[in-house]
Design a protein around this motif. Structure first.
Motif, short mmCIF file in Angstrom:
data_model
loop_
_atom_site.label_atom_id
_atom_site.label_comp_id
_atom_site.label_asym_id
_atom_site.label_seq_id
_atom_site.Cartn_x
_atom_site.Cartn_y
_atom_site.Cartn_z
N THR A 90 14.92 2.88 2.58
CA THR A 90 13.57 2.42 2.92
C THR A 90 12.55 2.67 1.81
N ALA A 91 12.99 3.31 0.74
CA ALA A 91 12.06 3.61 -0.36
C ALA A 91 11.67 2.36 -1.13
N THR A 92 10.47 2.39 -1.69
CA THR A 92 10.08 1.36 -2.65
C THR A 92 10.76 1.72 -3.96
N LYS A 93 11.59 0.82 -4.46
CA LYS A 93 12.35 1.10 -5.67
C LYS A 93 12.10 0.00 -6.70
N PHE A 127 7.41 8.01 -9.08
CA PHE A 127 8.46 8.74 -9.78
C PHE A 127 8.84 7.91 -10.99
N ALA A 128 8.54 8.41 -12.17
CA ALA A 128 8.77 7.69 -13.41
C ALA A 128 10.27 7.60 -13.70
N PRO A 129 10.65 6.57 -14.46
CA PRO A 129 12.07 6.44 -14.81
C PRO A 129 12.49 7.53 -15.79
N LYS A 181 7.31 8.97 0.44
CA LYS A 181 6.71 7.63 0.41
C LYS A 181 6.07 7.32 -0.95
N ILE A 182 6.76 7.76 -2.01
CA ILE A 182 6.30 7.51 -3.38
C ILE A 182 7.28 6.53 -4.02
N VAL A 234 0.85 -1.19 0.00
CA VAL A 234 0.00 0.00 0.00
C VAL A 234 0.89 1.25 0.00
N HIS A 235 0.54 2.19 -0.87
CA HIS A 235 1.25 3.47 -0.98
C HIS A 235 0.25 4.59 -0.70
#
Length: 172
Positions: free
Chosen positions: A140-143, A93-95, A118-119, A86-87
């Motif tokens: 800790t970022a979602t990558k 953030f687009a590549p 938290k994006i 869940v975000h």
């Protein structure tokens, strides 16, 4: 900066110390004044004949933000679920490759911003920094990683050996 009619209520009610870009064209102009021509041209343009760029702009022009007045917005949930996580917002953030042309810290700074907001951050195949460096900048970022796949698998498999299982695991 923005060309509007004399009766534009929004502009009449903005009380800013300096001009503030309100539309994309104004923002683009402000950036062009601050960046060198080469990097700005790379970032602003599209590949090939720029057909995809034109298609994307045309597609986005079909959408509008429609104000909804007198709606209770005190408890809105903008969260989304992607791949079981869940975000808080429906943004990612687009590549974007070669961020270092615009800022010395490039993708490292963008990944830190994504972590703070938290994006999810998607690192480009043509990143200025290695995956490991970006991972360390925002632990800790979602990558995610954007991989340009090719019919010539040697290109995709030319990544460092330690990254191949990670990338292939996410693909399949």
């Amino acid at each position: 900066m923005t060309k509007t009619t004399d009766g534009d209520l929004l502009l009449k009610n903005i009380n800013a110390q300096a001009p503030f870009p309100i539309c994309f064209a104004d923002l683009e102009k402000a950036v062009a004044e601050k960046m060198e021509a080469g990097p700005f041209g790379y970032i602003r343009s599209g590949a090939g004949g720029e057909q995809t760029l034109r298609n994307n702009r045309a597609a986005f022009e079909k959408y509008s933000i429609i104000p909804r007045f007198l709606h209770d917005v005190s408890s809105i949930d903008t969260s989304i679920e992607l791949f079981g996580k869940v975000h808080p917002t429906p943004f990612l953030f687009a590549p974007v490759g070669m961020n270092r042309m615009a800022h010395d810290e490039g993708e490292l700074a963008v990944a830190r911003a994504a972590d703070q907001l938290k994006i999810p951050y998607i690192q480009s195949t043509v990143s200025s920094y290695a995956l490991e460096d970006v991972a360390q900048a925002a632990p800790t970022a979602t990558k995610w990683f954007q991989l340009y796949w090719s019919t010539n698998e040697k290109i995709a498999y030319s990544m460092p050996l330690e990254l191949r299982p990670l990338v292939l695991r996410r693909l399949f």
